[in-house]
Design an enzyme around this catalytic site. Structure first.
Site, short mmCIF file in Angstrom:
data_model
loop_
_atom_site.label_atom_id
_atom_site.label_comp_id
_atom_site.label_asym_id
_atom_site.label_seq_id
_atom_site.Cartn_x
_atom_site.Cartn_y
_atom_site.Cartn_z
N GLY A 1 0.83 -1.20 0.00
CA GLY A 1 0.00 0.00 0.00
C GLY A 1 0.86 1.25 0.00
N GLY B 1 0.41 5.94 -0.04
CA GLY B 1 -0.44 7.12 0.00
C GLY B 1 0.36 8.36 -0.30
CG PHE C 1 0.94 11.73 4.37
CD1 PHE C 1 1.32 13.01 4.71
CD2 PHE C 1 -0.39 11.49 4.09
CE1 PHE C 1 0.39 14.03 4.78
CE2 PHE C 1 -1.32 12.50 4.15
CZ PHE C 1 -0.94 13.77 4.49
CB ILE D 1 1.84 0.02 3.95
CG1 ILE D 1 1.21 1.30 4.49
CG2 ILE D 1 1.61 -1.13 4.92
CD1 ILE D 1 -0.29 1.20 4.70
CG ASP E 1 -9.73 10.44 8.77
OD1 ASP E 1 -10.79 10.83 8.24
OD2 ASP E 1 -8.76 10.05 8.12
#
Length: 551
Positions: free
Chosen positions: A46, A48, A50, A53, A179
């Site tokens: 994974g 994103g 930022f 993973i 969140d």
């Protein structure tokens, strides 16, 4: 033409604003955490805006397979979200903390990941921060799309109960998640797929102070609309978080899982349009003040909305900002009488590992939260969803302000410039622009009360200093130059005194040197001696004449 699979669709990766994407670390890289435990990296699963993973294992002697039990989240050291998440795990999610709380509450487990390790790593000349947590399976966001955007009621009730357990533990440690959404809820990996876990604490907010009290409600424009816009609570729209905000966000997720779409969400053909955060906030305020209208919009084809959802939202709408929720009452709203786990989760066990390859996404996947723009030049990264649209200036009137919701009044800071209404004692005077201004694009500034007070004190100091320097007794006061300081005036006074004490002689040369000053002094001394000698001679002659005349 058959639809393309998810892995066939190219995904353009972009870093979040103010952040850097990490370099791709090779499989087999060894990381050492702060407790000197070593972790071996596997393949990436994974990524994103930022960080990335990776699969990981604590056995560094063998390669990391696809059945690894841990994952490592890695991001550049200058990025901020993973730092916040690491602090949460270290302070509130250690294994012994969770086990102790479960034992005291009589629970078998809660859906909060345990902290396994963290630290820093240098690769390719760059410094990275990493966090190790257990590995989990598919997230609820992807599962929701595979179910064609509608979950069975049994599955929704089970997820609601497990998330309430997780939130009760998080809140007991003084944190709010801030969140909650489907992509941040993961099912367990392995045999028991019915267990759900709440992950991603990059926005975790500590609502308790150091003394144990609750932080007050304060509007913070820097963190306004923080989180994922579809599920952001009304408090989060103001830039603050609390326990009731987490419950409200969970309620929005429950409603979406049951009905498929929230009233403020765009349709699939309108996904390219940008939602206005202020407009979404206003809709939430309006609908939560009229829950019957809210339920009619969410469940238009049902005569009666689900009773559990209606009671849940009624409780959240009446909950105070600093009040501790009644988690036991909320859980009982969703518990089944038989207490069994929905069998629909067990039926997915065989297909869950390859679920992402068989899903046809009718619309783009739920967008990630994004950081808001820097405020006042500060590079402070928070995760705002959408930029605000430019608001047209409107004519100011007190009637319109007082007619607003009380929460709106906290966001009004200053009056519009050049308002037609007259200034009142509540507003600072408006400074009109100068007609000779060299920069017509720059709008005139509106001084605050503090600025007006500073200007007033500066004027008082200047006037008092001039009064102190003034000497009305001196006749030449008006002739003194105003640019002279007191020290310069003292030097000028001493020079004038010395000039007046020394007699001015008419010398041939106007230049006076040290030798000439010495000659003047000697000349003056010789003249004095000569005068004294002449006086003594005259006195002797006068005495002899008087003596001769007497004889």
């Amino acid at each position: 033409m058959p639809p393309r699979r998810a892995e066939d669709v190219p995904v353009k990766r972009a870093a979040a604003a103010g952040c850097k994407l990490p370099m791709q670390l090779p499989a087999g890289e060894i990381l050492t955490d702060i407790t000197q435990n070593k972790w071996k990296l596997g393949n990436t699963i994974g990524y994103g805006g930022f960080g990335d993973i990776y699969l990981a294992s604590n056995d560094i002697t063998s390669s990391v397979g696809q059945d690894a039990k841990y994952v490592v989240k890695i991001e550049p050291h200058n990025n901020g979200p993973l730092f916040v998440e690491m602090n949460f795990y270290i302070r509130a999610a250690r294994k012994h903390m969770i086990e102790s709380w479960c034992k005291s509450q009589g629970k078998r487990r809660i859906g909060v990941p345990t902290y396994e390790g963290s630290g820093s790593h240098i690769y390719g000349g760059q410094r990275y921060r990493f966090l190790v947590i257990p590995r989990y399976g598919i997230d609820i966001g992807k599962l929701f799309l595979s179910y064609r955007r509608k979950f069975p009621t049994k599955l929704v009730n089970t997820l609601a109960v497990q998330m309430l357990d997780a939130l009760e533990y998080i809140h007991s440690k003084g944190y709010a998640h801030a969140d909650i959404k489907g992509p941040n809820i993961l099912l367990s990996y392995g045999d028991n797929i019915s267990e759900a876990y709440l992950v991603d604490y990059g926005l975790a907010y500590r609502f308790r102070t150091g003394t144990g009290g609750h932080k007050p409600f304060v509007h913070d424009e820097r963190r306004a609309h923080e989180g994922t816009l579809e599920f952001t609570s009304r408090d989060a729209h103001h830039g603050t978080h609390s326990r009731r905000g987490d419950l409200e966000t969970l309620g929005y997720n429950i409603i979406q899982w049951l009905c498929g779409k929230l009233p403020w969400e765009k349709d699939s053909d309108e996904i390219s349009l940008i939602m206005d955060p202020e407009e979404v906030h206003q809709q939430k305020e309006t609908l939560l003040s009229d829950l019957s209208l809210f339920m009619d919009k969410c469940f238009p084809h049902k005569k009666k909305p689900p009773a559990a959802v209606m009671k849940y939202m009624e409780y959240v709408a009446e909950l105070e900002f600093e009040t501790k929720p009644n988690y036991f009452y909320l859980r009982n709203l969703f518990l089944h009488q038989d207490g069994n786990i929905p069998t629909c989760l067990y039926n997915m066990k065989e297909s869950s590992e390859n679920l992402t390859t068989s899903i046809f996404f009718e619309r783009p996947y739920l967008r990630e939260r994004k950081p808001c723009r820097p405020v006042n030049g500060e590079i402070r990264i928070t995760r705002n969803t959408q930029p605000k649209r430019p608001v047209q200036k409107k004519e100011f009137s007190w009637e319109a302000v007082l007619a607003l919701h009380p929460d709106k009044l906290a966001k009004i800071s200053t009056q519009p410039l050049y308002a037609s209404t007259q200034s009142t004692p509540l507003t600072p005077p408006i400074t009109p622009p100068s007609p000779s201004s060299l920069s017509p694009r720059r709008s005139p500034s509106l001084p605050t009360y503090a600025m007006l007070d500073v200007l007033r004190r500066m004027k008082e100091r200047q006037s008092s200093s001039f009064r102190h320097k003034a000497t009305p007794k001196s006749s030449d006061n008006e002739l003194k130059p105003k640019w002279m300081t007191p020290a310069m005036e003292e030097i000028a006074r001493l020079r004038k005194k010395i000039t007046e004490s020394v007699p001015i002689l008419n010398l041939q040369s106007p230049r006076v040197t040290r030798s000439r000053v010495a000659k003047l002094k000697r000349f003056g001394t010789n003249q004095q001696h000569k005068q004294i000698k002449d006086d003594s001679t005259d006195s002797k002659v006068t005495h002899k004449r008087r003596k001769g005349s007497s004889s």
